[in-house]
Design an enzyme around this catalytic site. Structure first.
Site, PDB file in Angstrom:
ATOM      1  N   HIS A 118      12.641  -1.953   3.225  1.00  0.00           N
ATOM      2  CA  HIS A 118      11.974  -0.688   3.567  1.00  0.00           C
ATOM      3  C   HIS A 118      12.884   0.449   3.149  1.00  0.00           C
ATOM      4  CE1 HIS A 118       9.017  -2.894   5.804  1.00  0.00           C
ATOM      5  NE2 HIS A 118      10.007  -3.584   6.351  1.00  0.00           N
TER       6      HIS A 118
ATOM      7  N   PRO B 176       0.792  -1.229   0.000  1.00  0.00           N
ATOM      8  CA  PRO B 176       0.000   0.000   0.000  1.00  0.00           C
ATOM      9  C   PRO B 176       0.824   1.277   0.000  1.00  0.00           C
ATOM     10  CG  PRO B 176      -0.864  -1.536   1.599  1.00  0.00           C
ATOM     11  CD  PRO B 176       0.378  -2.154   1.037  1.00  0.00           C
ATOM     12  N   ASN B 177       0.376   2.219  -0.800  1.00  0.00           N
ATOM     13  CA  ASN B 177       0.899   3.590  -0.887  1.00  0.00           C
ATOM     14  C   ASN B 177       2.260   3.704  -1.583  1.00  0.00           C
ATOM     15  OD1 ASN B 177      -1.325   4.781   0.553  1.00  0.00           O
ATOM     16  ND2 ASN B 177      -0.487   3.887   2.417  1.00  0.00           N
TER      17      ASN B 177
ATOM     18  N   GLU C 113      12.990  -8.670   2.827  1.00  0.00           N
ATOM     19  CA  GLU C 113      12.078  -7.592   3.238  1.00  0.00           C
ATOM     20  C   GLU C 113      12.821  -6.270   3.081  1.00  0.00           C
ATOM     21  OE1 GLU C 113      10.721  -8.067   7.292  1.00  0.00           O
ATOM     22  OE2 GLU C 113       9.995  -5.990   7.369  1.00  0.00           O
TER      23      GLU C 113
ATOM     24  N   ARG D  47       6.165   1.152  14.150  1.00  0.00           N
ATOM     25  CA  ARG D  47       6.838   0.645  12.943  1.00  0.00           C
ATOM     26  C   ARG D  47       8.002  -0.296  13.290  1.00  0.00           C
ATOM     27  NH1 ARG D  47       4.672   3.887   8.740  1.00  0.00           N
ATOM     28  NH2 ARG D  47       4.190   5.951   9.500  1.00  0.00           N
TER      29      ARG D  47
ATOM     30  N   ALA E 248       2.720  -0.495   5.049  1.00  0.00           N
ATOM     31  CA  ALA E 248       2.168  -0.583   6.405  1.00  0.00           C
ATOM     32  C   ALA E 248       1.711  -1.995   6.775  1.00  0.00           C
ATOM     33  CB  ALA E 248       1.010   0.409   6.545  1.00  0.00           C
TER      34      ALA E 248
ATOM     35  N   HIS F 213       3.511  -4.162   9.466  1.00  0.00           N
ATOM     36  CA  HIS F 213       3.320  -4.052  10.912  1.00  0.00           C
ATOM     37  C   HIS F 213       2.028  -4.709  11.394  1.00  0.00           C
ATOM     38  CE1 HIS F 213       6.474  -1.247  10.043  1.00  0.00           C
ATOM     39  NE2 HIS F 213       5.658  -0.466   9.360  1.00  0.00           N
TER      40      HIS F 213
ATOM     41  N   ASP G 286       1.469 -15.400   6.673  1.00  0.00           N
ATOM     42  CA  ASP G 286       1.057 -16.775   6.374  1.00  0.00           C
ATOM     43  C   ASP G 286       1.231 -17.092   4.890  1.00  0.00           C
ATOM     44  OD1 ASP G 286       0.449 -17.210   9.011  1.00  0.00           O
ATOM     45  OD2 ASP G 286      -1.723 -17.016   8.778  1.00  0.00           O
TER      46      ASP G 286
ATOM     47  N   ASN H 181       8.402  -5.119  -0.206  1.00  0.00           N
ATOM     48  CA  ASN H 181       8.188  -3.987   0.689  1.00  0.00           C
ATOM     49  C   ASN H 181       6.685  -3.935   0.938  1.00  0.00           C
ATOM     50  OD1 ASN H 181       7.806  -1.645   2.057  1.00  0.00           O
ATOM     51  ND2 ASN H 181       9.072  -0.377   0.722  1.00  0.00           N
TER      52      ASN H 181
ATOM     53  N   ARG I  83      11.952   5.136  13.495  1.00  0.00           N
ATOM     54  CA  ARG I  83      10.687   5.859  13.353  1.00  0.00           C
ATOM     55  C   ARG I  83       9.758   5.572  14.532  1.00  0.00           C
ATOM     56  NH1 ARG I  83       8.478   5.335   7.476  1.00  0.00           N
ATOM     57  NH2 ARG I  83       7.253   7.102   8.263  1.00  0.00           N
TER      58      ARG I  83
ATOM     59  N   TYR J  15      10.910   9.073   2.007  1.00  0.00           N
ATOM     60  CA  TYR J  15      10.964   7.961   1.047  1.00  0.00           C
ATOM     61  C   TYR J  15      11.737   8.272  -0.232  1.00  0.00           C
ATOM     62  CZ  TYR J  15       7.360   6.065   4.122  1.00  0.00           C
ATOM     63  OH  TYR J  15       6.686   5.602   5.212  1.00  0.00           O
TER      64      TYR J  15
ATOM     65  N   SER K 241      12.729   3.565   4.282  1.00  0.00           N
ATOM     66  CA  SER K 241      13.115   4.251   5.517  1.00  0.00           C
ATOM     67  C   SER K 241      13.618   3.221   6.527  1.00  0.00           C
ATOM     68  CB  SER K 241      11.904   5.001   6.094  1.00  0.00           C
ATOM     69  OG  SER K 241      10.889   4.078   6.459  1.00  0.00           O
TER      70      SER K 241
ATOM     71  N   ARG L 162       5.038  11.011  -2.242  1.00  0.00           N
ATOM     72  CA  ARG L 162       4.674  10.731  -0.868  1.00  0.00           C
ATOM     73  C   ARG L 162       5.858  11.014   0.061  1.00  0.00           C
ATOM     74  NH1 ARG L 162       4.453   4.635   1.534  1.00  0.00           N
ATOM     75  NH2 ARG L 162       3.651   5.227   3.564  1.00  0.00           N
TER      76      ARG L 162
END
Ligand code: DQA
Length: 152
Positions: free
Chosen positions: A105, A14-15, A103, A116, A82, A85, A92, A79, A112, A27, A107, A22
């Protein structure tokens, strides 16, 4: 003989379609399309086939992971935004896969807000890259390449 290249899948949650617009101070200024374009070039140089997906919908990401499960993936770069978290369902789904999972990220999530600091994936991922901006995706690609031990 034409040998199939190892298949690496890049999944953004998302986002992340809004990268570049953004919170650029957090970012960065590169859009996802440009990040993916650069990654595609890097993958070509490494002899890897690469596939990109992004969705703002958890279920769509889960469905994509189910498809990827059937496609003999050599590695996953994810990535989850959100969902990192919050999503037991994403955790799963990734547990279906036996290939390396990195994984990423942009940032550094540990610098943060406290909410997070927890990743639902951290202990099931092969490794985590956090805080290196878009370069983290390249580090992940190189890590997968190394893990596959493809002669360069
Ligand atoms: C992020 C960090 C997450 O906490 C956040 O919700 C994102 C992006 C990152 O790339 O730094 O959407 O995954």
């Amino acid at each position: 003989m034409n040998q199939a290249k190892p298949r690496v899948y890049v999944i953004n949650g998302p986002n992340l379609n809004m990268l570049g617009k953004r919170e650029p101070a957090v970012y960065g200024f590169l859009g996802l399309e440009e990040i993916n374009r650069q990654l595609a070039l890097a993958a070509k140089g490494l002899g890897l086939e690469i596939f990109f997906s992004q969705s703002n919908h958890e279920g769509v990401i889960l469905d994509r992971i189910h498809e990827i499960f059937e496609e003999n993936p050599a590695g996953i770069i994810i990535n989850p935004g959100a969902l990192t978290h919050t999503s037991v369902a994403l955790r799963d789904a990734l547990l279906l896969l036996s290939c390396p999972i990195v994984e990423v990220h942009l940032s550094n999530i540990y610098k943060r807000e406290p909410f997070r600091h927890n990743s639902m994936l951290a202990d099931i991922a092969t490794g985590q890259l956090t805080g290196f901006g878009h370069y983290g995706y390249h580090m992940a690609l190189n890590a997968i390449h190394q893990l596959l031990q493809i002669p360069v």
